[in-house]
Design an enzyme around this catalytic site. Structure first.
Site, mmCIF file in Angstrom:
data_model
loop_
_atom_site.group_PDB
_atom_site.id
_atom_site.type_symbol
_atom_site.label_atom_id
_atom_site.label_comp_id
_atom_site.label_asym_id
_atom_site.label_seq_id
_atom_site.Cartn_x
_atom_site.Cartn_y
_atom_site.Cartn_z
ATOM 1 N N GLU A 98 0.841 -0.008 5.645
ATOM 2 C CA GLU A 98 1.710 1.514 6.053
ATOM 3 C C GLU A 98 2.415 1.020 7.097
ATOM 4 O O GLU A 98 3.507 1.213 6.923
ATOM 5 C CB GLU A 98 1.073 2.114 6.073
ATOM 6 C CG GLU A 98 0.224 2.328 5.043
ATOM 7 C CD GLU A 98 -1.043 4.046 4.700
ATOM 8 O OE1 GLU A 98 -1.780 3.463 5.657
ATOM 9 O OE2 GLU A 98 -0.287 3.998 3.564
ATOM 10 N N GLU B 91 -7.731 -0.336 -0.474
ATOM 11 C CA GLU B 91 -8.078 1.110 -0.349
ATOM 12 C C GLU B 91 -9.362 1.638 -1.390
ATOM 13 O O GLU B 91 -10.237 1.769 -1.104
ATOM 14 C CB GLU B 91 -7.424 2.401 -0.371
ATOM 15 C CG GLU B 91 -6.398 2.087 0.832
ATOM 16 C CD GLU B 91 -5.426 1.476 1.725
ATOM 17 O OE1 GLU B 91 -5.039 0.892 0.475
ATOM 18 O OE2 GLU B 91 -4.192 1.348 2.056
HETATM 19 C C1 1HE Z 1 -12.392 -4.491 10.993
HETATM 20 C C2 1HE Z 1 -11.230 -4.350 10.147
HETATM 21 C C3 1HE Z 1 -11.295 -3.695 9.348
HETATM 22 C C4 1HE Z 1 -11.742 -6.778 10.590
HETATM 23 N N1 1HE Z 1 -12.039 -2.034 10.719
HETATM 24 N N2 1HE Z 1 -12.977 -3.796 12.096
HETATM 25 N N3 1HE Z 1 -9.134 -2.459 5.121
HETATM 26 C C5 1HE Z 1 -9.539 -3.686 5.369
HETATM 27 O O1 1HE Z 1 -10.346 -3.699 3.978
HETATM 28 C C6 1HE Z 1 -9.805 -5.498 5.358
HETATM 29 C C7 1HE Z 1 -10.854 -5.031 6.258
HETATM 30 N N4 1HE Z 1 -10.712 -6.327 6.915
HETATM 31 C C8 1HE Z 1 -10.640 -7.984 6.180
HETATM 32 O O2 1HE Z 1 -10.918 -7.611 5.025
HETATM 33 C C9 1HE Z 1 -10.891 -9.090 7.356
HETATM 34 O O3 1HE Z 1 -11.569 -9.092 8.435
HETATM 35 C C10 1HE Z 1 -9.722 -9.719 7.646
HETATM 36 C C11 1HE Z 1 -9.459 -10.351 5.972
HETATM 37 C C12 1HE Z 1 -8.751 -8.737 8.266
HETATM 38 C C13 1HE Z 1 -10.484 -10.841 8.136
HETATM 39 O O4 1HE Z 1 -11.391 -11.441 8.424
HETATM 40 P P1 1HE Z 1 -12.153 -12.531 9.085
HETATM 41 O O5 1HE Z 1 -12.642 -13.410 8.373
HETATM 42 O O6 1HE Z 1 -10.827 -13.428 9.981
HETATM 43 O O7 1HE Z 1 -12.475 -11.609 10.182
HETATM 44 P P2 1HE Z 1 -13.793 -10.683 10.046
HETATM 45 O O8 1HE Z 1 -15.031 -11.974 10.002
HETATM 46 O O9 1HE Z 1 -13.956 -9.822 8.626
HETATM 47 O O10 1HE Z 1 -14.196 -9.714 10.912
HETATM 48 C C14 1HE Z 1 -14.201 -9.575 12.708
HETATM 49 C C15 1HE Z 1 -14.088 -8.800 13.177
HETATM 50 O O11 1HE Z 1 -13.861 -7.642 12.561
HETATM 51 C C16 1HE Z 1 -15.375 -7.843 12.804
HETATM 52 O O12 1HE Z 1 -15.910 -7.412 13.746
HETATM 53 P P3 1HE Z 1 -17.293 -7.402 14.303
HETATM 54 O O13 1HE Z 1 -17.614 -7.093 15.796
HETATM 55 O O14 1HE Z 1 -18.603 -7.635 13.449
HETATM 56 O O15 1HE Z 1 -17.025 -9.251 14.658
HETATM 57 C C17 1HE Z 1 -14.790 -6.809 11.190
HETATM 58 O O16 1HE Z 1 -15.754 -6.311 11.238
HETATM 59 C C18 1HE Z 1 -13.242 -6.687 12.550
HETATM 60 N N5 1HE Z 1 -12.576 -5.443 11.554
HETATM 61 N N6 1HE Z 1 -11.426 -5.662 9.963
HETATM 62 C C19 1HE Z 1 -12.635 -2.090 11.670
HETATM 63 N N7 1HE Z 1 -10.423 -2.310 8.755
HETATM 64 C C20 1HE Z 1 -4.607 5.457 6.265
HETATM 65 S S1 1HE Z 1 -5.857 5.218 5.932
HETATM 66 C C21 1HE Z 1 -5.500 3.542 5.526
HETATM 67 C C22 1HE Z 1 -6.660 3.076 4.332
HETATM 68 C C23 1HE Z 1 -6.933 1.134 5.212
HETATM 69 O O17 1HE Z 1 -5.956 1.131 5.753
HETATM 70 S S2 1HE Z 1 -8.030 0.788 3.190
HETATM 71 C C24 1HE Z 1 -7.395 -1.467 4.402
HETATM 72 C C25 1HE Z 1 -9.172 -1.406 5.134
#
Ligand code: 1HE
Length: 266
Positions: free
Chosen positions: A121, A141
């Site tokens: 977005e 989402e």
């Molecule tokens: C996060 C987020 C997040 C990572 N919010 N903390 N978005 C998603 O569903 C995508 C969610 N993220 C992922 O699928 C993966 O993190 C990635 C593919 C982007 C990257 O993977 P990777 O292996 O490099 O990283 P990781 O181990 O998953 O994450 C590293 C850290 O980033 C970890 O935090 P830590 O404190 O445990 O080290 C994760 O929690 C953090 N992290 N993504 C919060 N999204 C206005 S409405 C819009 C609605 C949406 O956007 S829905 C889509 C959400």
């Protein structure tokens, strides 16, 4: 008027170079540049300020391997928001992204890794998307039990059409590579997206600011109008832009035959 120097930023780095090109860098790589409310507030501040600060072009980029993982799901979980709380969060996202799309300063997004959910977005609110070859695009989402709230129903549907958007949300389909260009998620796919974005930015910065203002605000506004009103608004905008002083020297050069010609190179 707020100046760039007055901005208090924690999650985003902002730099403006001597050519008035701004670099806006998402800087939470350890959280994959997830968009928490503080980051959205900073985007509102930045993109409210840049158009009035003489910035000619902005490059929107990210530190780390991923452009943005979208909504900060951990914050959203922790805050346990009510429907009205989240509605106000979304309105703030819209404020930020509308400032970008309608602000009149060309914004070129440099994409890499995950460009997903709210990250897509955000990218969609830029005027040009330059993707590195490792970029991938998704709207997860549905899988998270959520719905888009940052304008995807408007901007992503506009880029790729509603059928593709619905497919992405229902099936979890990811787009990458040439297919992402072909469906309209990005305009460029290159090895070095930073270099390409800078090349585009430097070219765009040569245009008179009033022309760029019209290109990066009027077209979007006109899409929201009836064809009749859009044609009227186009005439009014062209009346102002096409008679600006900054165009005179360029027109004179063309009339004298000394201006560049519009031809493919090579
Ligand atoms: C996060 C987020 C997040 C990572 N919010 N903390 N978005 C998603 O569903 C995508 C969610 N993220 C992922 O699928 C993966 O993190 C990635 C593919 C982007 C990257 O993977 P990777 O292996 O490099 O990283 P990781 O181990 O998953 O994450 C590293 C850290 O980033 C970890 O935090 P830590 O404190 O445990 O080290 C994760 O929690 C953090 N992290 N993504 C919060 N999204 C206005 S409405 C819009 C609605 C949406 O956007 S829905 C889509 C959400």
């Amino acid at each position: 008027m707020r100046d760039i120097g007055d901005l208090r930023l924690q999650n985003i780095l902002l730099k403006v170079d001597d050519d008035d090109i701004a670099t806006v860098t998402l800087n939470r790589p350890e959280k994959r540049n997830a968009l928490d409310l503080a980051t959205i507030d900073e985007l509102v501040d930045i993109f409210s300020t840049l158009p009035r600060a003489g910035v000619k072009v902005a490059i929107l980029r990210a530190n780390g391997d991923h452009f943005s993982a979208g909504l900060d799901l951990v914050e959203h979980h922790r805050e346990n928001r009510s429907a009205s709380d989240f509605m106000h969060v979304c309105l703030r996202w819209h404020e930020a992204f509308n400032k970008m799309e309608y602000g009149g300063v060309p914004i070129i997004a440099v994409l890499k890794g995950a460009v997903v959910g709210g990250g897509l977005e955000l990218a969609s609110a830029a005027h040009i998307r330059v993707a590195g070859t490792d970029s991938y695009f998704g709207l997860p989402e549905g899988q998270r039990g959520l719905f888009t709230g940052g304008g995807a129903t408007i901007r992503v549907a506009d880029l790729i059409g509603k059928a593709r958007m619905i497919d992405m949300m229902l099936s979890g389909r990811l787009y990458r590579g040439q297919e992402a260009v072909d469906v309209g998620l990005c305009q460029y796919l290159v090895e070095d997206a930073e270099a390409k974005a800078w090349e585009i930015a430097r070219n765009a910065a040569q245009n008179p600011p009033l022309s760029n203002f019209a290109i990066c605000s009027a077209i979007s506004h006109m899409q929201n109008m009836s064809a009749l009103d859009a044609a009227y608004a186009e005439a009014v905008v062209a009346g102002v832009v096409n008679t600006q002083d900054a165009a005179r020297a360029r027109l004179e050069a063309f009339a004298k035959g000394t201006a560049n010609k519009i031809k493919p190179q090579g």
